[in-house]
Design an enzyme around this catalytic site. Sequence first.
Site, short mmCIF file in Angstrom:
data_model
loop_
_atom_site.label_atom_id
_atom_site.label_comp_id
_atom_site.label_asym_id
_atom_site.label_seq_id
_atom_site.Cartn_x
_atom_site.Cartn_y
_atom_site.Cartn_z
N LYS A 201 42.44 8.64 -73.24
CA LYS A 201 42.47 9.87 -72.45
C LYS A 201 41.06 10.29 -72.02
CE LYS A 201 43.65 13.83 -70.77
NZ LYS A 201 44.52 14.00 -69.62
N CYS A 255 39.79 19.62 -67.17
CA CYS A 255 39.94 18.27 -67.72
C CYS A 255 38.70 17.43 -67.47
CB CYS A 255 41.15 17.60 -67.08
SG CYS A 255 42.61 18.63 -67.18
N1 SAJ Z 1 36.68 15.77 -57.01
C1 SAJ Z 1 35.61 15.42 -56.22
N2 SAJ Z 1 35.67 14.25 -55.51
C2 SAJ Z 1 36.75 13.43 -55.55
C3 SAJ Z 1 37.85 13.78 -56.39
C4 SAJ Z 1 37.79 14.97 -57.11
O1 SAJ Z 1 34.61 16.12 -56.13
O2 SAJ Z 1 36.74 12.41 -54.87
C5 SAJ Z 1 36.63 17.02 -57.81
C6 SAJ Z 1 37.72 18.03 -57.48
O3 SAJ Z 1 37.38 18.80 -56.36
C7 SAJ Z 1 37.78 18.84 -58.77
C8 SAJ Z 1 37.48 17.80 -59.84
O4 SAJ Z 1 36.88 16.71 -59.18
O5 SAJ Z 1 36.79 19.84 -58.80
C9 SAJ Z 1 38.67 17.33 -60.66
O6 SAJ Z 1 39.80 17.10 -59.83
P1 SAJ Z 1 40.81 15.88 -60.01
O7 SAJ Z 1 41.86 15.95 -58.98
O8 SAJ Z 1 40.03 14.62 -60.08
O9 SAJ Z 1 41.40 16.08 -61.46
P2 SAJ Z 1 42.24 17.20 -62.27
O10 SAJ Z 1 41.29 17.88 -63.19
O11 SAJ Z 1 43.12 18.04 -61.42
O12 SAJ Z 1 43.24 16.22 -63.11
C10 SAJ Z 1 42.72 15.18 -63.91
C11 SAJ Z 1 43.50 13.89 -63.63
N3 SAJ Z 1 42.76 12.74 -64.19
C12 SAJ Z 1 42.42 11.68 -63.42
O13 SAJ Z 1 42.65 11.60 -62.24
C13 SAJ Z 1 41.72 10.57 -64.15
C14 SAJ Z 1 44.90 13.99 -64.21
O14 SAJ Z 1 45.61 12.78 -64.08
C15 SAJ Z 1 44.83 14.39 -65.70
O15 SAJ Z 1 46.13 14.58 -66.24
C16 SAJ Z 1 44.11 15.72 -65.78
O16 SAJ Z 1 42.78 15.53 -65.28
C17 SAJ Z 1 44.07 16.13 -67.25
O17 SAJ Z 1 44.93 16.95 -67.66
O18 SAJ Z 1 43.28 15.59 -68.02
#
Ligand code: SAJ
Length: 400
Positions: A201, A255
Site C-alpha cells: 500500500k 493518501c
Molecule cells: N496529481 C498531480 N499530477 C498527476 C496526478 C495527480 O499533481 O499527474 C495530484 C492531484 O492533483 C492530487 C494528488 O496528486 O493533489 C493525489 O491525487 P491522486 O488522484 O493521484 O490520488 P488520490 O489521493 O485521490 O488517491 C490515491 C490513489 N492511489 C494511486 O493512484 C496510487 C488511490 O488508488 C488510493 O486508493 C488512494 O490514494 C488511497 O486511499 O490511498
Amino acid sequence: MKACFMGLGYIGLPTAIIAAGHGIDVIGVDINPQVVEMTNKGIIHIVEPGLQELCRHAVATGRLKASVSPEVSDAYLIVVPTPFKENHEPDISFVETATRSVIPLLKEKDLFIIESTSPVGTTEKMKELIYALRPELEGKIYIAYCPERVLPGNVIYELEHNDRVIGGIDEKSTEKAIEFYSRFVKGTLHKTNAKTAEMCKLTENSSRDVQIAFANELSLICDKAGINAWELIELANKHPRVNILQPGSGVGGHCIAVDPYFITAEFPIESQLIAKAREINNYKAFWCAEKVENAMLKFELEYNRKPVVAMMGLAFKPNIDDLRESPAKYITTKVMQSRNNADILVVEPNVKKHKVFKLTGYKEAYKKADIVVFLVSHEEFKTLPYNKDKVILDFCGIYK
Ligand code: SAJ
C-alpha cells in the site's frame, strides 16, 4: 456471517454497505454519534456517487446497522484513519484503540483484518496486543492485513473490481481473509504475508508521489528555461516506454501526500528518493504562491494600483469538493496572508459555501480579475477563453 466494521469513513462506510449488499450482516461502528444516526436512517455522510441508494437498501433489508460500539461478530475490520504526527511519524493510535475495543469480543475462529494504511509491522503489533490480553486465543483466530486502493468518486466500481493484496500473519489467516473478500470482490485476490501487504500500500502511493515529483521538477526547470512543460511532457510521452505524469500546484489529499512519510519515518537512511519527492511536491505549492505574490508586485509597479486576483480552485484535485491537504488551499491562504489588503477572489465551483473563504463564481472572477491563477484543472475552467489582456498563471495546464 456477521462482520463488524470499525470506522464508517470514506472507505469503511462504502465497504460496509457493499458487504451488506452481498448478504453479510454488517454492524458499522463509528465514534461519531451523528454518523451512526445518519447511517441508521440510510443516509450517507460522505459524497460518493451511487452510494446513497445502496445504503438505503442495505438498511431497509436489515443487513446494515450502525452503532457507537462493536458487537460480537465473526469478522472484525479496522478501517480507521492513520494520520501522521507533527514530526511526520505515523500515528496508529486509532488502529490501536479500535483493536482494543474489539479484543473482549473475540472468540475462536474469528477473523481480524486491518484495512487502514499502516506502517510496516502494525499487523504484527496488533497480533501481539490481542494475544497479550487474550492469551487463550493464540493461534486460534485469523489475523490479516488488506489495504484498499479505491479512488474517491469511483468507489463502488473499484471496491468490487480492483485486485486486492491480502497478507495474513500465517497461511491460514490469508486463506480465511481471501474467503471473506471473495464474497464481494470480483477482482483477483493476491496472497502474500502481512508485512508485504502493508508495504505494498505504501509503495503504491509513494510510487505515484515520486512520479508526480518528477513532473513537478520538470515544470520548475521548464519555467526557468522558457519551455512549455505540458507540451514537453506530451512529446516525451510519445516514446513507447516513457509515461510522465502531469505537473500541478502540488500534491494533496489524505493518501499520496501522507503515506510516503510512513516509509521515510521508519527507513530514513534508505528512503532518499521518496523523501526528496515529498519535499519537491511540497515545495511546488510554496513556489506557486511565490509566483503569484511576485506577479502581484509586478502589476502594482506597472499599473500603480493593486490588482484583482482570481484564485481558481481550492480542491486537492480536479472535479471534486474535497479540500483535505489541498495545495490550492495552502497557496490561496499564503497569498492572502502575505498581501492582506489585495483584492483576492476565491473560486471553487464544487463547493457551495465555505466557512473561511468567501467564494465567487468562476465566470465572474475570471471577468473581474487582472491576474488569474489556475490552481486546479476543474472542467469548468477549461471552458474559459484565454484572455491575453490578463496575467494568467496556469499551474495545472488548463490551456495546455
Ligand atoms: N496529481 C498531480 N499530477 C498527476 C496526478 C495527480 O499533481 O499527474 C495530484 C492531484 O492533483 C492530487 C494528488 O496528486 O493533489 C493525489 O491525487 P491522486 O488522484 O493521484 O490520488 P488520490 O489521493 O485521490 O488517491 C490515491 C490513489 N492511489 C494511486 O493512484 C496510487 C488511490 O488508488 C488510493 O486508493 C488512494 O490514494 C488511497 O486511499 O490511498
